[in-house]
Scaffold this motif. Structure first.
Motif, PDB file in Angstrom:
ATOM      1  N   LYS A  56       1.343  -1.163   0.563  1.00 12.04           N
ATOM      2  CA  LYS A  56       0.783   0.223  -0.148  1.00 12.04           C
ATOM      3  C   LYS A  56       0.546   1.160   0.079  1.00 12.04           C
ATOM      4  N   SER A 143      -8.883   0.029   3.302  1.00  9.52           N
ATOM      5  CA  SER A 143      -8.911  -0.180   2.017  1.00  9.52           C
ATOM      6  C   SER A 143      -7.700  -0.302   0.568  1.00  9.52           C
ATOM      7  N   ASN A 145      -7.018   0.853  -1.925  1.00  7.92           N
ATOM      8  CA  ASN A 145      -5.400   2.067  -2.859  1.00  7.92           C
ATOM      9  C   ASN A 145      -4.298   1.697  -2.375  1.00  7.92           C
ATOM     10  N   SER A 151      -9.496   5.740  -1.980  1.00  6.20           N
ATOM     11  CA  SER A 151     -10.403   5.064  -1.965  1.00  6.20           C
ATOM     12  C   SER A 151     -10.596   3.828  -3.083  1.00  6.20           C
ATOM     13  N   GLU A 180     -15.406   4.419   3.278  1.00  5.51           N
ATOM     14  CA  GLU A 180     -14.971   3.751   4.434  1.00  5.51           C
ATOM     15  C   GLU A 180     -15.849   3.905   5.282  1.00  5.51           C
TER      16      GLU A 180
END
Ligand code: TXA
Ligand code: MG
Length: 539
Positions: A56, A143, A145, A151, A180
């Motif tokens: 991430k 999330s 992303n 996201s 979220e």
């Protein structure tokens, strides 16, 4: 970027068990949830947590949410289960709510970003639940992303971000919420919302009573400040475009945007008609859920069309709108502009709810009030074509012999049923609207900055486009009936007929920034507090 990534199908049982097998082996799989896609891995394996942070590109002090499917999976993860957690689970699980509690020794510090607390969520998405079951372990899933980018609410977006970096990506279509989960901590004295989401603060208060909202939800945390949720200190949800939120009425917003060169508008559906600049929309003006659903996809779209300078409409902060604002303000790097210093507040509500009391209080705080009833009572307002149309629709006898309008007769006929009311509105609202615009200009010229538009039919007349904020005054129906009978000398029947032609409480509440309940009374303190909260500079 050279991992073989398997594309899995959320509808296939085979792919679900494949995802489970990959996860058990310590691999990462992006999975759909009802909020956004999550980048999932075994929550109890410290090296997996490290891999999630690496993929991430996320700072490792930003803790992960642990996802479970059944209440039996909760006790091993926490030191103890607070009473409030049981109430929240009963009310909102499975669903878009994450609850922070003290962690047990089973949860590695790598997963919780070094904290002694753990965030737990029970998603409702069938595929997410099936994958957790197939994996046989709780799943840490931020999330999906890359850190700092919006996201992912659609499958294509995670593919862009994660293809070649993870073992699997599961396609589950578009998400239900698109934002979220709400994050609430129970380790503070009073439960505290750290991140607003699909479950609103109002819903949480209905279950728990007192609930605080962390200041970092709405304002930029100070550099190096201690924030309760590490996620809030990082630049977040940012597309490549440079976004500024415009805090203004729709009319002022449009005038401001139309005066800029080479910009893109981020507005609500239907508002493109006011704009000359290219526009991307994010949901409907009075529907926060639709905004939540559309926001991240719209941010992606801004990047896709190569938008550089973006001016965004300001979402309302009530209900789920708070979550929309919280994401957008981060996407905007906390940049908000106010194009002019006139603050027009729409004041509306049903007849008899007590708007006049509130408008009196607003005057005492230095606001100029434009009484729209008075404007509409001005006999000179209805002339020429407008008067002819009224006569055609409601009978020639609504005009007295001396040429003046018999408003009572008109009201009785026009409020007799919804269709007649609609006809009245169609004929009179454009005329009223233009007059209101003139009145606002007059107030402004006389040096008044805070202007209240006291308008029972603010929305129906379309006058909400002139307002930066809208306040509704509501009261219980029996109380309103008694008030209008006394005030206007009506019979019960006449009063009920008039009330029947009006909009519901929900109509007003769903379109307002603030709702004041005036069944008993509204205190001057409450009005003052509201003005302060809306950022209206009092003189
Ligand atoms: O809807 C969601 O919650 C999605 C889906 C995939 O479930 N997940 C998600 O995770 O948004 P993430 O990691 O992007 O956001 C987790 C947020 C962060 O802001 C983090 O700082 C906060 O929750 N958080 C997690 N554990 C925490 C803890 N122990 N104390 C305070 N904040 C915590
Ligand atoms: Mg995130």
């Amino acid at each position: 970027m050279n991992k073989a990534t398997r594309i899995l199908d959320a509808a296939s049982e085979y792919d679900i068990s494949e995802a489970g097998a990959l996860l058990r082996r310590g691999e990462l799989v992006a999975i759909p949830t009802e909020t956004v896609y999550g980048l999932a891995g075994n929550a109890l394996d410290p090296s997996v947590a490290a891999e999630i942070y690496r993929v991430k590109g996320r700072p490792s002090d930003n803790p992960l949410i642990v996802h479970i499917t059944e209440m039996e999976e909760l006790p091993p993860l926490v030191e103890e289960i607070p009473e409030a957690a049981l109430k929240l689970a009963e009310a909102f699980w499975p669903g878009p709510l994450t609850v922070i509690m003290r962690k047990s020794a089973l949860v590695p510090k790598e997963t919780t970003g070094g904290l002694e607390t753990v965030a737990v969520r029970m998603p409702s998405h069938p595929a997410a639940r099936a994958v957790i079951r197939a994996a046989g372990v709780p799943l840490a899933a931020p999330s999906a992303n890359l850190s700092g980018l919006p996201s992912p609410s659609a499958f294509e977006h995670i593919c862009d971000d994660l293809n070649g970096r993870v073992a699997g990506i599961m396609n589950g279509g578009d998400r239900e919420y698109g934002l979220e989960s709400t994050v609430i901590t129970l380790v503070t004295k009073t439960p505290r919302v750290l991140r607003p989401g699909g479950i609103s603060v109002e819903q949480l208060r209905a279950v728990l009573g007192d609930v605080d909202v962390d200041p970092a939800v709405l304002i930029k945390p100070e550099e190096n400040a201690r924030v309760s949720s590490p996620g809030m200190k990082y630049k977040h949800y940012a597309p490549r475009a440079d976004i500024t939120i415009v805090d203004a009425s729709l009319e002022t917003y449009a005038a401001f945007v139309n005066a800029q060169e080479n910009c893109t508008a981020l507005c609500f559906e239907g508002e493109e008609a006011y704009l000359t600049a290219p526009a991307v929309t994010y949901g409907k003006a009075y529907d926060a859920l639709s905004q939540a659903h559309a926001l991240f996809a719209s941010l992606h779209k801004l990047d896709a069309i190569g938008a550089e300078t973006v001016y965004a409409r300001m979402p309302r902060k009530a209900g789920v709108g708070l979550a929309v604002y919280n994401r957008l303000i981060r996407a905007a790097g906390f940049k908000v502009t106010v194009p002019n210093d006139t603050f027009v507040i729409g004041l509306t509500g049903q007849t008899g709810a007590g708007k006049s009391t509130v408008s009196g209080q607003l005057v005492s705080f230095g606001c100029a009030v434009i009484d729209c009833d008075k404007v509409t009572r001005d006999p000179n307002l209805y002339s020429g074509e407008c008067l002819e149309e009224l006569k055609k629709a409601f009978g020639r006898d609504i005009v007295r012999e001396d040429g003046t309008l018999d408003r009572r007769m008109l009201a009785n006929r026009a409020f007799a049923n919804a269709e007649a009311t609609e006809t009245l509105n169609r004929i009179t609202h454009p005329v009223i609207f233009n007059r209101l615009r003139d009145e606002i200009a007059k107030c402004r010229e006389s040096g008044k900055k805070n202007i209240v538009l006291d308008a029972p039919t603010l929305f129906e007349a379309g006058a909400d486009v002139l307002c930066r904020r809208v306040v509704s005054v509501l009261a219980n129906a029996d109380e309103r009936r008694a008030r209008i009978m006394k005030r206007d000398g009506l019979t019960t029947e006449e009063a009920l007929r008039r009330m029947g032609a009006q909009q519901s409480d929900e109509f007003y509440a769903g379109r307002s920034d603030f709702v004041l309940d005036n069944t008993v009374s509204v205190s001057a303190e409450a009005v003052h507090e509201m003005l302060t909260a809306m950022g209206c500079a009092l003189n």
